[in-house]
Design an enzyme around this catalytic site. Structure first.
Site, short mmCIF file in Angstrom:
data_model
loop_
_atom_site.label_atom_id
_atom_site.label_comp_id
_atom_site.label_asym_id
_atom_site.label_seq_id
_atom_site.Cartn_x
_atom_site.Cartn_y
_atom_site.Cartn_z
N GLY A 229 17.48 -8.83 63.73
CA GLY A 229 18.63 -8.51 62.87
C GLY A 229 18.32 -7.45 61.82
O GLY A 229 17.63 -6.46 62.09
N ILE A 230 18.84 -7.68 60.64
CA ILE A 230 18.71 -6.70 59.56
C ILE A 230 17.24 -6.49 59.20
O ILE A 230 16.78 -5.35 59.03
CB ILE A 230 19.52 -7.17 58.32
CG1 ILE A 230 21.02 -7.14 58.65
CG2 ILE A 230 19.21 -6.31 57.09
CD1 ILE A 230 21.92 -7.78 57.60
N ASP A 272 6.31 -19.40 56.69
CA ASP A 272 7.61 -19.89 56.21
C ASP A 272 7.70 -19.54 54.73
O ASP A 272 6.83 -19.96 53.94
CB ASP A 272 7.69 -21.41 56.44
CG ASP A 272 9.07 -21.96 56.15
OD1 ASP A 272 9.72 -21.47 55.20
OD2 ASP A 272 9.50 -22.87 56.87
N ALA A 300 14.89 -12.70 54.43
CA ALA A 300 15.06 -13.92 55.23
C ALA A 300 16.21 -14.74 54.67
O ALA A 300 16.35 -14.90 53.45
CB ALA A 300 13.77 -14.75 55.22
N ASN A 310 33.02 -31.45 54.02
CA ASN A 310 32.21 -31.94 55.14
C ASN A 310 30.73 -31.62 54.98
O ASN A 310 29.93 -31.85 55.89
CB ASN A 310 32.68 -31.30 56.46
CG ASN A 310 34.15 -31.54 56.71
OD1 ASN A 310 34.68 -32.58 56.33
ND2 ASN A 310 34.83 -30.57 57.31
N TYR A 367 26.09 -20.99 50.74
CA TYR A 367 25.62 -19.61 50.94
C TYR A 367 26.00 -18.74 49.74
O TYR A 367 25.19 -17.96 49.23
CB TYR A 367 26.25 -19.09 52.23
CG TYR A 367 25.78 -17.74 52.71
CD1 TYR A 367 24.53 -17.58 53.32
CD2 TYR A 367 26.60 -16.61 52.60
CE1 TYR A 367 24.12 -16.33 53.79
CE2 TYR A 367 26.19 -15.37 53.07
CZ TYR A 367 24.95 -15.24 53.67
OH TYR A 367 24.55 -14.00 54.13
N LYS A 371 23.63 -16.63 47.33
CA LYS A 371 23.69 -15.16 47.29
C LYS A 371 24.12 -14.66 45.90
O LYS A 371 23.60 -13.66 45.41
CB LYS A 371 24.63 -14.64 48.38
CG LYS A 371 24.11 -14.88 49.79
CD LYS A 371 22.75 -14.23 50.01
CE LYS A 371 22.28 -14.31 51.44
NZ LYS A 371 20.94 -13.73 51.64
N THR A 402 25.12 -8.88 63.76
CA THR A 402 23.79 -9.41 64.07
C THR A 402 23.94 -10.74 64.81
O THR A 402 25.04 -11.25 64.97
CB THR A 402 22.96 -9.68 62.79
OG1 THR A 402 23.57 -10.77 62.08
CG2 THR A 402 22.83 -8.47 61.90
#
Ligand code: NAI
Length: 461
Positions: A229-230, A272, A300, A310, A367, A371, A402
């Protein structure tokens, strides 16, 4: 990742005709860098430099600087025979009043139909003052007005053309390395998916590279999440611009990490990033191999989308651990004075934020928290690397094609593409170009900022 819709409506035939009848978007092919001849030509035609009356002296200086890049520079809106403008640079650094924008705005309007595909409009203006300054209200209005003007021009352009602005702090000269660096970035094919953005230059720091095609010669960079990906594209573009690169990814992605890093003769590091000693480990490997580490790209990231009703604590916590806690912990090491950089290379920390962190997004509370958190971290660290000529910035991608976004269902995926002024998703290389620019010496005066690479996504501007 291929965009089947763009291919169908981009080629002449029944699909294109149907899309036209239905009024569906037909995204333009964007002008991106050619890997064999980066930055040549810098613009797809002659460059027109316009200004308001008060900014004429700065416009002269800017025009001289463009001539030094071998561009065909004009100050008159009359077009050379059969040519189409490759770029229009609007110099508005001394704009005294919103009304003074009228003359250069009308001149720009008169040439918009003669722009080449993939042309660029770039404004140079000054930062609107905060509440505690003595700047006259008319000047403040003029400066803030330029932002609205540029964002609106961006929405009116077609054929892959973009409009962006470089916003200078009061004491920054138009000749400052990062003003020229940002101007060059916006003019070039490197900024293909950056649209409607106003990038502040906060200081005169930074330097112009000896070779614009390899500004990162001698620089050592680490990219997390480098296996695909990126991140994989960031590795390639940093290496293209001359950097030595270490790529980090989880052991499960070891094979693709090795293949990406072999492409650029870099170092693959299976790790990791949530490990307590991740930063120390990266630093050890970089120092033993190259003697120093200069650039850290916190790329990452994972998705664990669920409506909050939920959402499990596990999904929330796993995402937070990778996307924001790990960069925060690693920066406790990397942002300490003297850790990054060398006598000839300046430190850079660049984080991958997201437009979801700016506008919020349904199903992405975890998320967006992470971010937006990275943006807060970036602002808090602004100035922390200044003594070593360093900077801390973030890039906020919009919708990028991606494997991560391939998991989004087809209809919302298409809607996300259409929601940008460029009417398409970006490519990993577009994000990589922005990160590589911020890593370069010519971006040394850009600190604590968030550069969106989103094709002017209609959300969260
Ligand atoms: P991706 O899922 O294709 O790649 C992410 C990489 O990070 C993978 O190789 C993965 O193995 C690695 N990774 C995940 N957890 C890790 C850990 N604990 N330690 C080390 N490596 C780890 O993602 P993509 O799309 O390339 O995104 C890259 C970054 O850009 C992410 O931070 C993402 O949130 C951000 N971003 C992406 C957007 C998009 O549209 N693709 C939009 C906005 C932001």
């Amino acid at each position: 990742m291929s965009d089947t819709y763009a291919k169908l409506v981009g080629a002449p035939g029944p699909a294109q005709q149907l899309a036209k009848k239905l009024g569906l978007p037909r995204p333009a092919r964007l002008r991106r860098t050619d890997p064999t001849s980066v930055d040549r030509p810098l613009t797809p035609g002659p460059v027109l430099v316009l200004s308001d009356a008060a900014s004429t002296a700065d416009a002269d200086t800017v025009a001289e600087g463009l001539l030094a890049w071998d561009l065909d520079v004009h100050r008159d809106v009359r077009l050379p025979d059969h040519a189409r403008w490759g770029a229009v640079v609007l110099v508005l650094t001394e704009l005294p009043h919103p009304a003074a924008l009228s003359a250069p705005a009308m001149q720009l309007g008169s040439v918009l139909r003669s722009l080449a595909p993939g042309a660029r409009v770039v404004a140079l203006s000054r930062r609107a003052p905060g509440p505690d300054t003595t700047t006259a209200p008319a000047v403040a209005a003029a400066r803030a007005g330029v932002d609205g003007f540029v964002r609106s021009v961006a929405k009116e352009l077609r054929n892959g053309a973009t409009a962006n602005g470089v916003v200078l702090a009061d004491d920054v000269d138009v000749r400052a390395p990062s003003v020229r660096g940002a101007l060059r970035f916006f003019l070039s094919a490197r900024s293909a998916f950056v649209d409607g953005q106003l990038l502040p230059v906060v200081s005169g720091a930074g330097s112009e590279p000896a070779d614009w095609a390899r500004p990162l010669a001698g620089v050592v960079a680490v990219v997390t999440g480098a296996a695909r990906g990126i991140g994989a594209e960031v590795v390639r573009v940093l290496a293209r611009d001359g950097a030595h690169v270490l790529g980090v990814d989880v052991p499960a992605a070891g094979e693709s990490l090795t293949s990406v890093m072999n492409e650029v003769h870099g170092v693959a590091l299976q790790l990791d990033i949530t490990a307590e000693d991740a930063a120390a480990h990266i630093l050890d490997v970089a120092r033993s191999r190259y003697g120093h580490l200069d650039v850290v790209v916190h790329n990452a990231g994972i998705l664990r989308d669920k409506l909050l009703a939920n959402m499990s604590a596990e999904k929330f916590d796993d995402l937070t651990a990778v996307n924001v806690t790990a960069p925060l912990r690693m920066n406790e090491t990397f942002a300490r004075p003297g850790v990054l950089g060398s006598p000839s290379t300046a430190p850079r920390i660049i984080s991958l934020a997201s437009t979801s962190g700016i506008a919020g997004n349904r199903g992405q509370t975890n998320y967006a928290n992470a971010k937006a958190g990275l943006i807060g971290m970036t602002r808090a660290l602004a100035g922390s690397l200044t003594d070593a000529g360093g900077t801390v910035n973030a890039v906020a991608p919009g919708f990028i094609e991606t494997e991560m976004t391939a998991s989004v269902p087809p209809v919302p995926r298409q809607v996300m593409r259409w929601a940008s002024s460029l009417q398409q998703g970006g490519r990993p290389v577009d994000v990589a170009e922005a990160i590589t620019f911020l890593a370069s010496p010519q971006a040394g005066g850009i600190d604590g900022q968030v550069l969106r690479v989103c094709g002017q996504l209609q959300t969260g501007q």
